[in-house]
Design a protein around this motif. Structure first.
Motif, PDB file in Angstrom:
ATOM      1  N   SER A   1      11.848  -3.889  -4.432  1.00 14.32           N
ATOM      2  CA  SER A   1      11.373  -2.549  -4.781  1.00 14.32           C
ATOM      3  C   SER A   1      12.390  -1.838  -5.654  1.00 14.32           C
ATOM      4  O   SER A   1      13.562  -2.206  -5.699  1.00 14.32           O
ATOM      5  N   GLU A   2      11.905  -0.798  -6.348  1.00 20.03           N
ATOM      6  CA  GLU A   2      12.746  -0.004  -7.232  1.00 20.03           C
ATOM      7  C   GLU A   2      12.579   1.476  -6.913  1.00 20.03           C
ATOM      8  O   GLU A   2      11.463   1.940  -6.648  1.00 20.03           O
ATOM      9  N   PHE A   3      13.706   2.191  -6.966  1.00 24.16           N
ATOM     10  CA  PHE A   3      13.761   3.623  -6.689  1.00 24.16           C
ATOM     11  C   PHE A   3      14.686   4.283  -7.702  1.00 24.16           C
ATOM     12  O   PHE A   3      15.509   3.610  -8.318  1.00 24.16           O
ATOM     13  N   ASP A   4      14.584   5.591  -7.838  1.00 26.89           N
ATOM     14  CA  ASP A   4      15.463   6.319  -8.751  1.00 26.89           C
ATOM     15  C   ASP A   4      16.881   6.446  -8.214  1.00 26.89           C
ATOM     16  O   ASP A   4      17.831   6.497  -8.992  1.00 26.89           O
TER      17      ASP A   4
ATOM     18  N   ALA B   1       0.820  -1.212   0.000  1.00 26.29           N
ATOM     19  CA  ALA B   1       0.000   0.000   0.000  1.00 26.29           C
ATOM     20  C   ALA B   1       0.856   1.265   0.000  1.00 26.29           C
ATOM     21  O   ALA B   1       0.340   2.369  -0.191  1.00 26.29           O
ATOM     22  N   LEU B   2       2.156   1.124   0.199  1.00 25.53           N
ATOM     23  CA  LEU B   2       3.036   2.294   0.342  1.00 25.53           C
ATOM     24  C   LEU B   2       3.191   3.171  -0.905  1.00 25.53           C
ATOM     25  O   LEU B   2       3.368   4.384  -0.757  1.00 25.53           O
TER      26      LEU B   2
ATOM     27  N   GLU C   1       5.900   8.768  -2.715  1.00 28.08           N
ATOM     28  CA  GLU C   1       6.039   9.056  -4.142  1.00 28.08           C
ATOM     29  C   GLU C   1       7.287   8.462  -4.782  1.00 28.08           C
ATOM     30  O   GLU C   1       7.297   8.125  -5.966  1.00 28.08           O
ATOM     31  N   SER C   2       8.357   8.292  -4.019  1.00 27.63           N
ATOM     32  CA  SER C   2       9.632   7.842  -4.592  1.00 27.63           C
ATOM     33  C   SER C   2       9.664   6.357  -4.943  1.00 27.63           C
ATOM     34  O   SER C   2      10.582   5.912  -5.636  1.00 27.63           O
ATOM     35  N   ILE C   3       8.680   5.590  -4.526  1.00 34.53           N
ATOM     36  CA  ILE C   3       8.644   4.160  -4.853  1.00 34.53           C
ATOM     37  C   ILE C   3       8.220   4.013  -6.311  1.00 34.53           C
ATOM     38  O   ILE C   3       7.134   4.426  -6.700  1.00 34.53           O
TER      39      ILE C   3
ATOM     40  N   GLU D   1      19.355   7.730  -2.366  1.00 39.87           N
ATOM     41  CA  GLU D   1      18.767   8.734  -1.475  1.00 39.87           C
ATOM     42  C   GLU D   1      17.257   8.493  -1.326  1.00 39.87           C
ATOM     43  O   GLU D   1      16.708   8.662  -0.240  1.00 39.87           O
ATOM     44  N   ASP D   2      16.609   8.097  -2.409  1.00 37.06           N
ATOM     45  CA  ASP D   2      15.179   7.774  -2.334  1.00 37.06           C
ATOM     46  C   ASP D   2      14.938   6.553  -1.449  1.00 37.06           C
ATOM     47  O   ASP D   2      13.966   6.505  -0.690  1.00 37.06           O
ATOM     48  N   VAL D   3      15.828   5.562  -1.529  1.00 38.01           N
ATOM     49  CA  VAL D   3      15.717   4.379  -0.660  1.00 38.01           C
ATOM     50  C   VAL D   3      15.837   4.804   0.799  1.00 38.01           C
ATOM     51  O   VAL D   3      15.063   4.373   1.659  1.00 38.01           O
TER      52      VAL D   3
END
Length: 99
Positions: free
Chosen positions: A61-64, A32-33, A38-40, A67-69
């Motif tokens: 999971s994937e991030f840009d 649900a996150l 937004e960064s996910i 820092e987003d992680v």
């Protein structure tokens, strides 16, 4: 892009039925996150169906960026989801890598 992979092992002494309840609640909370963080870019939780393996839960999971992680890791909704496993988690293993 950064891929963030986490494995969770639950305590052996926790009854199987209780583990399953906790695992399903955790999966629901984590998946649900993206509506809250937004960064996910992508996220999924797999519940291990193979009783011969040591790990019970896999989170992908994937991030840009890394820092987003890191911001995801301290986000209050992520922290709350993590607390679902607090009483039953034995160990956690994580890998973050760029592609």
């Amino acid at each position: 892009m950064v891929k963030h992979i986490v494995l969770f092992k639950l305590k052996d002494e926790v009854p199987k039925a209780e583990k399953l309840v906790v695992m399903k609640k955790f999966k629901e909370a984590i998946e649900a996150l993206p509506a809250k963080i937004e960064s996910i870019r992508k996220i999924e939780v797999g519940l291990n169906i193979n009783p011969e393996e040591a790990w019970h839960i896999a989170l992908y999971s994937e991030f840009d960026s890394l820092e987003d992680v890191k911001s995801y890791a301290i986000h209050p909704d992520h922290v709350a989801a993590g607390k679902i496993l607090a009483e039953t988690k034995e160990s956690r293993s994580c890998v973050d890598y760029e592609v």
